[in-house]
Scaffold this motif. Structure first.
Motif, short mmCIF file in Angstrom:
data_model
loop_
_atom_site.label_atom_id
_atom_site.label_comp_id
_atom_site.label_asym_id
_atom_site.label_seq_id
_atom_site.Cartn_x
_atom_site.Cartn_y
_atom_site.Cartn_z
N SER A 1 0.86 -1.18 0.00
CA SER A 1 0.00 0.00 0.00
C SER A 1 0.89 1.23 0.00
O SER A 1 2.03 1.19 0.48
N ALA A 2 0.36 2.33 -0.53
CA ALA A 2 1.15 3.56 -0.60
C ALA A 2 0.24 4.76 -0.44
O ALA A 2 -0.91 4.76 -0.90
N LEU A 3 0.77 5.79 0.21
CA LEU A 3 0.04 7.03 0.44
C LEU A 3 1.00 8.19 0.19
O LEU A 3 2.13 8.16 0.69
N ILE A 4 0.56 9.17 -0.59
CA ILE A 4 1.40 10.32 -0.90
C ILE A 4 0.59 11.60 -0.67
O ILE A 4 -0.56 11.70 -1.09
N PHE A 5 1.22 12.55 0.01
CA PHE A 5 0.65 13.88 0.17
C PHE A 5 1.55 14.89 -0.53
O PHE A 5 2.78 14.75 -0.51
N GLU A 6 0.94 15.86 -1.15
CA GLU A 6 1.68 16.93 -1.81
C GLU A 6 0.98 18.25 -1.51
O GLU A 6 -0.25 18.34 -1.64
N ASN A 7 1.76 19.24 -1.06
CA ASN A 7 1.18 20.53 -0.69
C ASN A 7 0.04 20.39 0.33
O ASN A 7 -0.98 21.07 0.24
N GLY A 8 0.24 19.47 1.26
CA GLY A 8 -0.71 19.31 2.35
C GLY A 8 -1.97 18.53 2.03
O GLY A 8 -2.87 18.42 2.86
N LYS A 9 -2.05 17.97 0.82
CA LYS A 9 -3.25 17.25 0.41
C LYS A 9 -2.90 15.85 -0.07
O LYS A 9 -1.85 15.62 -0.66
N ILE B 1 3.76 12.90 21.20
CA ILE B 1 3.67 12.74 19.74
C ILE B 1 2.33 12.13 19.31
O ILE B 1 1.59 12.73 18.54
N PHE B 2 2.01 10.95 19.80
CA PHE B 2 0.85 10.22 19.28
C PHE B 2 -0.48 10.91 19.58
O PHE B 2 -1.32 11.06 18.68
N ASP B 3 -0.69 11.31 20.81
CA ASP B 3 -1.96 11.97 21.15
C ASP B 3 -2.12 13.31 20.43
O ASP B 3 -3.17 13.56 19.81
N PRO B 4 -1.11 14.19 20.46
CA PRO B 4 -1.27 15.47 19.75
C PRO B 4 -1.50 15.32 18.25
O PRO B 4 -2.27 16.10 17.66
N LEU B 5 -0.86 14.33 17.62
CA LEU B 5 -1.02 14.12 16.18
C LEU B 5 -2.19 13.21 15.84
O LEU B 5 -2.45 12.94 14.67
N LYS B 6 -2.89 12.73 16.88
CA LYS B 6 -4.01 11.80 16.69
C LYS B 6 -3.58 10.54 15.93
O LYS B 6 -4.29 10.03 15.05
N MET B 7 -2.41 10.04 16.30
CA MET B 7 -1.91 8.77 15.75
C MET B 7 -2.46 7.63 16.61
O MET B 7 -1.77 7.07 17.45
N ASP C 1 -2.09 6.00 7.38
CA ASP C 1 -2.57 7.33 7.74
C ASP C 1 -1.88 7.86 8.99
O ASP C 1 -1.57 9.06 9.08
N ASP C 2 -1.63 6.98 9.94
CA ASP C 2 -0.94 7.41 11.16
C ASP C 2 0.47 7.89 10.83
O ASP C 2 0.89 8.97 11.28
N TYR C 3 1.20 7.10 10.07
CA TYR C 3 2.59 7.49 9.81
C TYR C 3 2.64 8.72 8.90
O TYR C 3 3.56 9.54 9.00
N MET C 4 1.64 8.87 8.05
CA MET C 4 1.58 10.07 7.22
C MET C 4 1.39 11.33 8.07
O MET C 4 1.93 12.40 7.75
N LYS C 5 0.64 11.22 9.16
CA LYS C 5 0.49 12.37 10.06
C LYS C 5 1.84 12.79 10.62
O LYS C 5 2.13 13.99 10.74
N PHE C 6 2.66 11.81 10.94
CA PHE C 6 4.01 12.07 11.43
C PHE C 6 4.86 12.74 10.34
O PHE C 6 5.53 13.75 10.58
N ALA C 7 4.80 12.20 9.12
CA ALA C 7 5.58 12.75 8.01
C ALA C 7 5.13 14.16 7.66
O ALA C 7 5.95 15.04 7.37
#
Length: 425
Positions: free
Chosen positions: A58-66, A235-241, A298-304
């Motif tokens: 699986s892969a997830l990419i964000f660009e310019n915040g989207k 980290i986890f609670d503030p970022l909702k991970m 989605d969780d790791y993307m929040k971190f990235a």
């Protein structure tokens, strides 16, 4: 004269507008992930499934915040016929390390330590370290005093010199110390590790090892809190991970991907449950800083995304922009020439718990990417990177061992950026 000024006025206005956009950071490069690129990524990932090189991806990419790309192919659990999905939980192994680095640097921002402080200032067991120089005729270890103390910077960039297993005499000591036994607390782990001679003098080489586990112990010591609790609160609670943790609860285990081993002749075999899941289905004393977390795309993307936006996620500020910049700046001097397998990552140095791309690929065989990008990966062939130039973050999940022998990472990068052509340099 008036005519000539009027003639060039549009050009001047355009130039001024461009300079203003750059100076106010509003200028953006052309989008990377176009419809054509999405099609190319799909075809690339599907090819790995169709050729049976991996079970699921699986892969997830964000660009310019989207979000600009998501897809999943194949099976998270082949035997149970469970499809890979964005909610699949995977073992991220060494992608735990950047999380630990961020935790440590939140304490740096509070003035709890300086990077060039001796580690022994906070963890006294690392005072007066000795360095392995060989064995005598009777097979006894020969050591000498370390030329300088291990610093905090050393444990953030893998230059501490901790004993590895590639030298037989040290490998025996490492095995006897059993410092990474999950029944050990981080304090016990650190004490046992510090009892071993170093493999080289601090700062002399880059060698991957338990440095980030020592960082976790340092976080505990400086914060006065258990490491996993500190991660959760800071980290986890503030970022909702909400899906990132060491222990996968019973209710979420149907989403927990199986782990597969690929033999040299290309056969995929499921790793037995007790070996694949033994750590993540029991609340062990050890909460490593270098591995052990599980997460979702989605969780790791929040971190990235927090990292690419200078330590901020919405109204939540985890780190200051200058701290993220420090972490993503190469910390290895040219005098550190022995770098284990780090050169296999391409034209990179190493910052604080990230590899940092310092040059474009020298050959088309190298992994593609942009200068200034920082990234890391995990033993089960997971990968993430942060590309500040394009405001792009990517997370790639699969569960394949040994690490990326099928060259999934290179193919994924090429699908995004286009195959690198040295002639276009």
């Amino acid at each position: 004269m008036k005519r000539s000024i009027l003639a060039i006025l549009p050009v001047l206005l355009i130039a001024s507008a461009f300079q203003l956009a750059v100076s106010t950071n509003k200028y953006k490069p052309a989008p990377v992930v176009t419809p054509e690129v999405k099609t190319r990524i799909d075809a690339t990932l599907k090819r790995f499934i169709d050729s049976n090189k991996i079970a699921g991806v699986s892969a997830l990419i964000f660009e310019n915040g989207k979000e600009v790309y998501f897809n999943a192919f194949g099976l998270a659990d082949r035997e149970a016929n469970v499809r890979m999905d964005r909610n699949t939980i995977v073992r991220i192994f060494s992608m735990t390390k950047p999380v630990t680095g961020v935790a440590l640097m939140t304490l740096y921002e509070k003035g709890a330590f300086q990077l060039d402080d001796p580690l022994s200032k906070y963890l006294p067991e690392y005072a007066d370290m000795k360095v392995f120089t060989g064995v005598d005729a009777s097979g006894n270890i020969i050591v000498e005093p370390a030329k300088r103390p291990i610093t905090v910077r050393d444990i953030t960039r893998h230059t501490a010199g901790f004993a590895g297993t590639d030298i037989p005499a040290l490998a025996d000591l490492v095995k006897k110390a059993d410092y990474m036994n999950p029944a050990n607390t981080l304090a016990e782990m650190s004490t046992k590790l510090a009892s071993l001679p170093l493999q080289f003098h601090p700062g002399d080489q880059w060698a991957y090892g338990p440095s980030v586990d020592v960082q976790a112990r340092l976080v505990e010591k400086l914060s006065g809190k258990p490491f996993d609790q500190y991660l959760q609160e800071v980290i986890f609670d503030p970022l909702k991970m909400t899906n990132t943790r060491y222990v996968v609860p019973e209710k979420d285990r149907p989403r927990f991907a199986a782990l597969y081993n690929r033999s040299d002749d290309g056969v995929l075999t499921r790793v037995p449950e007790e070996r694949a899941n033994g750590f993540n289905t029991k609340d062990w004393a050890l909460k490593p800083g270098g591995w052990g977390l599980t997460s979702t795309l989605d969780d790791y993307m929040k971190f990235a995304q927090m990292l690419v936006h200078g330590g901020r996620s919405g109204k939540v500020q985890i780190l200051k922009p200058e701290t993220v910049k420090l972490m993503s700046t190469n910390q290895l001097s040219d005098t550190i020439t022995k770098r284990m397998w780090l050169p296999s990552k391409g034209q990179v140095g190493f910052g604080i718990d990230f590899a940092v791309r310092t040059k474009l690929p020298a050959t088309k065989e190298e992994n593609n990417g942009t200068v200034g990008e920082f990234f890391w990966d995990g033993a089960a062939s997971t990968l993430f990177w942060v590309d500040p130039h394009n405001d792009l973050t990517a997370v790639l999940f699969t569960q394949l061992m040994p690490f990326d022998k099928v060259k999934l990472h290179k193919s994924f990068r090429d699908a995004i950026y286009g195959a690198y052509n040295p002639a276009e340099k």
